[in-house]
Design a protein around this motif. Structure first.
Motif, PDB file in Angstrom:
ATOM      1  N   MET A   1     -34.302  -5.594  24.795  1.00  0.00           N
ATOM      2  CA  MET A   1     -32.916  -5.735  24.296  1.00  0.00           C
ATOM      3  C   MET A   1     -32.691  -7.167  23.835  1.00  0.00           C
ATOM      4  N   LYS A   2     -32.375  -7.340  22.546  1.00  0.00           N
ATOM      5  CA  LYS A   2     -32.168  -8.676  21.988  1.00  0.00           C
ATOM      6  C   LYS A   2     -30.828  -9.244  22.426  1.00  0.00           C
ATOM      7  N   LYS A   3     -30.843 -10.520  22.774  1.00  0.00           N
ATOM      8  CA  LYS A   3     -29.618 -11.133  23.289  1.00  0.00           C
ATOM      9  C   LYS A   3     -28.620 -11.456  22.176  1.00  0.00           C
ATOM     10  N   ASP A   4     -27.382 -11.385  22.506  1.00  0.00           N
ATOM     11  CA  ASP A   4     -26.300 -11.687  21.567  1.00  0.00           C
ATOM     12  C   ASP A   4     -26.369 -13.157  21.120  1.00  0.00           C
ATOM     13  N   TYR A   5     -26.257 -13.401  19.821  1.00  0.00           N
ATOM     14  CA  TYR A   5     -26.377 -14.764  19.283  1.00  0.00           C
ATOM     15  C   TYR A   5     -25.345 -15.727  19.882  1.00  0.00           C
ATOM     16  N   TYR A   6     -24.125 -15.225  20.035  1.00  0.00           N
ATOM     17  CA  TYR A   6     -23.079 -16.095  20.591  1.00  0.00           C
ATOM     18  C   TYR A   6     -23.414 -16.486  22.024  1.00  0.00           C
ATOM     19  N   GLU A   7     -23.975 -15.494  22.752  1.00  0.00           N
ATOM     20  CA  GLU A   7     -24.364 -15.763  24.141  1.00  0.00           C
ATOM     21  C   GLU A   7     -25.512 -16.766  24.200  1.00  0.00           C
ATOM     22  N   VAL A   8     -26.433 -16.596  23.276  1.00  0.00           N
ATOM     23  CA  VAL A   8     -27.600 -17.485  23.245  1.00  0.00           C
ATOM     24  C   VAL A   8     -27.153 -18.940  23.117  1.00  0.00           C
ATOM     25  N   LEU A   9     -26.161 -19.185  22.249  1.00  0.00           N
ATOM     26  CA  LEU A   9     -25.688 -20.555  22.055  1.00  0.00           C
ATOM     27  C   LEU A   9     -24.564 -20.930  23.016  1.00  0.00           C
ATOM     28  N   GLY A  10     -24.066 -19.899  23.741  1.00  0.00           N
ATOM     29  CA  GLY A  10     -22.998 -20.179  24.698  1.00  0.00           C
ATOM     30  C   GLY A  10     -21.683 -20.548  24.025  1.00  0.00           C
ATOM     31  N   VAL A  11     -21.360 -19.877  22.917  1.00  0.00           N
ATOM     32  CA  VAL A  11     -20.086 -20.148  22.241  1.00  0.00           C
ATOM     33  C   VAL A  11     -19.253 -18.868  22.135  1.00  0.00           C
ATOM     34  N   GLU A  12     -17.963 -19.045  21.905  1.00  0.00           N
ATOM     35  CA  GLU A  12     -17.051 -17.916  21.713  1.00  0.00           C
ATOM     36  C   GLU A  12     -17.349 -17.239  20.379  1.00  0.00           C
ATOM     37  N   ARG A  13     -16.900 -16.012  20.225  1.00  0.00           N
ATOM     38  CA  ARG A  13     -17.114 -15.318  18.948  1.00  0.00           C
ATOM     39  C   ARG A  13     -16.278 -15.934  17.827  1.00  0.00           C
ATOM     40  N   THR A  14     -15.276 -16.691  18.235  1.00  0.00           N
ATOM     41  CA  THR A  14     -14.403 -17.300  17.225  1.00  0.00           C
ATOM     42  C   THR A  14     -14.792 -18.759  16.941  1.00  0.00           C
ATOM     43  N   ALA A  15     -15.937 -19.185  17.487  1.00  0.00           N
ATOM     44  CA  ALA A  15     -16.318 -20.605  17.391  1.00  0.00           C
ATOM     45  C   ALA A  15     -16.394 -21.077  15.940  1.00  0.00           C
ATOM     46  N   SER A  16     -15.968 -22.311  15.724  1.00  0.00           N
ATOM     47  CA  SER A  16     -16.065 -22.907  14.391  1.00  0.00           C
ATOM     48  C   SER A  16     -17.494 -23.397  14.175  1.00  0.00           C
ATOM     49  N   SER A  17     -17.806 -23.703  12.918  1.00  0.00           N
ATOM     50  CA  SER A  17     -19.174 -24.162  12.647  1.00  0.00           C
ATOM     51  C   SER A  17     -19.456 -25.490  13.351  1.00  0.00           C
ATOM     52  N   ASP A  18     -18.405 -26.270  13.554  1.00  0.00           N
ATOM     53  CA  ASP A  18     -18.578 -27.525  14.291  1.00  0.00           C
ATOM     54  C   ASP A  18     -18.968 -27.269  15.737  1.00  0.00           C
ATOM     55  N   GLN A  19     -18.287 -26.283  16.329  1.00  0.00           N
ATOM     56  CA  GLN A  19     -18.596 -25.945  17.727  1.00  0.00           C
ATOM     57  C   GLN A  19     -20.015 -25.379  17.838  1.00  0.00           C
ATOM     58  N   ILE A  20     -20.379 -24.583  16.841  1.00  0.00           N
ATOM     59  CA  ILE A  20     -21.724 -23.997  16.846  1.00  0.00           C
ATOM     60  C   ILE A  20     -22.771 -25.097  16.720  1.00  0.00           C
ATOM     61  N   LYS A  21     -22.468 -26.043  15.852  1.00  0.00           N
ATOM     62  CA  LYS A  21     -23.382 -27.156  15.633  1.00  0.00           C
ATOM     63  C   LYS A  21     -23.586 -27.958  16.926  1.00  0.00           C
ATOM     64  N   ARG A  22     -22.471 -28.190  17.595  1.00  0.00           N
ATOM     65  CA  ARG A  22     -22.537 -28.965  18.832  1.00  0.00           C
ATOM     66  C   ARG A  22     -23.353 -28.237  19.899  1.00  0.00           C
ATOM     67  N   ALA A  23     -23.116 -26.919  19.973  1.00  0.00           N
ATOM     68  CA  ALA A  23     -23.827 -26.119  20.959  1.00  0.00           C
ATOM     69  C   ALA A  23     -25.331 -26.129  20.667  1.00  0.00           C
ATOM     70  N   TYR A  24     -25.649 -25.991  19.381  1.00  0.00           N
ATOM     71  CA  TYR A  24     -27.062 -25.966  19.006  1.00  0.00           C
ATOM     72  C   TYR A  24     -27.734 -27.302  19.319  1.00  0.00           C
ATOM     73  N   ARG A  25     -26.979 -28.348  19.081  1.00  0.00           N
ATOM     74  CA  ARG A  25     -27.480 -29.697  19.359  1.00  0.00           C
ATOM     75  C   ARG A  25     -27.952 -29.796  20.823  1.00  0.00           C
ATOM     76  N   GLU A  26     -27.124 -29.313  21.728  1.00  0.00           N
ATOM     77  CA  GLU A  26     -27.456 -29.342  23.152  1.00  0.00           C
ATOM     78  C   GLU A  26     -28.678 -28.485  23.446  1.00  0.00           C
ATOM     79  N   MET A  27     -28.636 -27.257  22.895  1.00  0.00           N
ATOM     80  CA  MET A  27     -29.693 -26.276  23.179  1.00  0.00           C
ATOM     81  C   MET A  27     -31.043 -26.731  22.622  1.00  0.00           C
TER      82      MET A  27
END
Ligand SMILES: [Zn+2]
Ligand SMILES: [Zn+2]
Length: 371
Positions: A1-27
């Motif tokens: 079972m493939k994991k949900d992308y939002y879960e993988v990055l630990g962000v909300e489904r409504t996350a902005s691209s900035d928030q996604i970027k920040r999360a990816y930076r950490e990960m």
């Protein structure tokens, strides 16, 4: 079972691209294999997983497909039906994120060949030389020639830059000047073409070392350079003398000549306008007349007309007598009038002053502005 992308990055489904970027930076930092030497294999998978999530969620179209249809929706956008590093578009971000940790070089090695075959050439052009040249206002106006000396690398006249004599085809690259290298990395196997390290891309290697340059192919020499001072050049501006810098295997560098304007005894420059302060006799202010000012254009003096009925302080503008503009024309000359004190004093002057008083009004305030 493939994991949900939002879960993988630990962000909300409504996350902005900035928030996604920040999360990816950490990960990306946390899971990079080089940061996890104990369990490299697991880290590699995790690193790829977060990168896949980042690729999808940063692309509005892919994100929409994912939101509507889940993993199946986006899998067809990947070239191989599933995510591989060929589908990743954010190597620049990764470079940003990880470059600081590992330094550019390791990163260059990992990603250098990610687009299949790519040629990476280090810059082999000779270095630039920065020269600061002090010039006077007279020199700027007169477009005089000036000389300066630079200490630069030049091609060795003895070996023509090869570093030696008796040239034979390079055994490593067979004269091609380039070599192919294969590298295995977590992103797969890459072939990259690089400059041959043995002959530095020349394809030929000397059999006998050059003693003049000690095999470097270049020698250091002091060189006199002559330039014309560009008319109207201003403090801090510079000109570039292309190909006059250091000799390098990939070409010559440049000389940057920056101009430093020496302050003038009498003149002040504002842009292309010139300002001079003149002490003028009272009689000249009243009756008008010509006064001599120090010249800049080779002449020792210039004349400036003072209009009748001038006062001091006052500014007289003389159009087109300022600094030459590079595109043609001149700025203006401003003569700031000041009162010249009496230089001779005897009893006679008292009589004149008493006489003068008859014609003068009272001291009166001068308007700074109309209100
Ligand atoms: Zn030489
Ligand atoms: Zn070679």
């Amino acid at each position: 079972m493939k994991k949900d992308y939002y879960e993988v990055l630990g962000v909300e489904r409504t996350a902005s691209s900035d928030q996604i970027k920040r999360a990816y930076r950490e990960m990306a930092k946390k899971h990079h294999p080089d940061m996890n030497p104990e369990n490299k294999k697991e880290a590699e998978e995790k690193f790829k997983e977060v990168s896949e999530a980042y690729e999808v969620l940063m692309d509005p179209q892919k994100r929409r497909l994912y939101d509507q249809h889940g993993h199946e929706g986006v899998s067809q956008t990947f070239r191989g039906g599933g995510f591989s590093w060929d589908d990743f578009h954010h190597f620049d971000d990764l470079q940003d994120i990880l470059g600081n940790i590992f330094g550019g070089s390791i990163f260059g090695d990992i990603f250098g060949g990610s687009a299949g075959q790519r040629t990476r050439e280090p810059s082999r052009r000779g270095g630039d030389i920065h020269v600061i040249l002090t010039v006077t206002l007279e020199e700027i106006v007169g477009s005089v020639k000036k000389k300066f000396t630079v200490d630069r690398y030049e091609v060795c006249h003895d070996c023509g830059g090869h570093g030696g004599h008796d040239l034979k085809p390079c055994p490593q690259c067979k004269g091609a000047g380039r070599v192919q290298t294969q590298s295995r990395s977590i992103f797969g196997t890459f072939t990259s073409v690089t400059t041959c390290p043995q002959c530095n891309g020349k394809g030929r290697v000397p059999q006998k070392p050059c003693t003049t340059c000690g095999t470097l192919g270049r020698i250091r020499r002091a060189r006199k350079i002559e330039i014309s001072v560009p008319q109207g050049i201003a403090h801090g501006q510079y000109i570039v003398l292309r190909g006059e810098g250091h000799f390098g295997l990939g070409g010559k560098g440049n000389i940057l000549v920056e101009f430093e304007e020496r302050p003038h005894q009498y003149y002040e420059r504002r842009g292309y306008d010139l300002y001079i302060r003149m002490l003028v006799p009272y009689s000249t202010l009243i009756s008008g007349g010509s006064v001599q000012i120090p010249g800049l254009n080779g002449k020792t003096t210039d004349m400036v007309k003072i209009p009748k009925g001038s006062s001091a302080p006052e500014i007289v503008r003389s159009r087109g007598r300022g600094m030459p503009r590079p595109g043609g024309g001149h700025g203006d000359l401003y003569v700031e009038l000041d009162l010249l004190p009496l230089t001779k004093k005897d009893k006679g002057v008292n009589k004149v002053i008493e006489e003068l008083k008859k014609y003068e009004g009272e001291a009166t305030p001068k308007k700074r502005r109309n209100v």
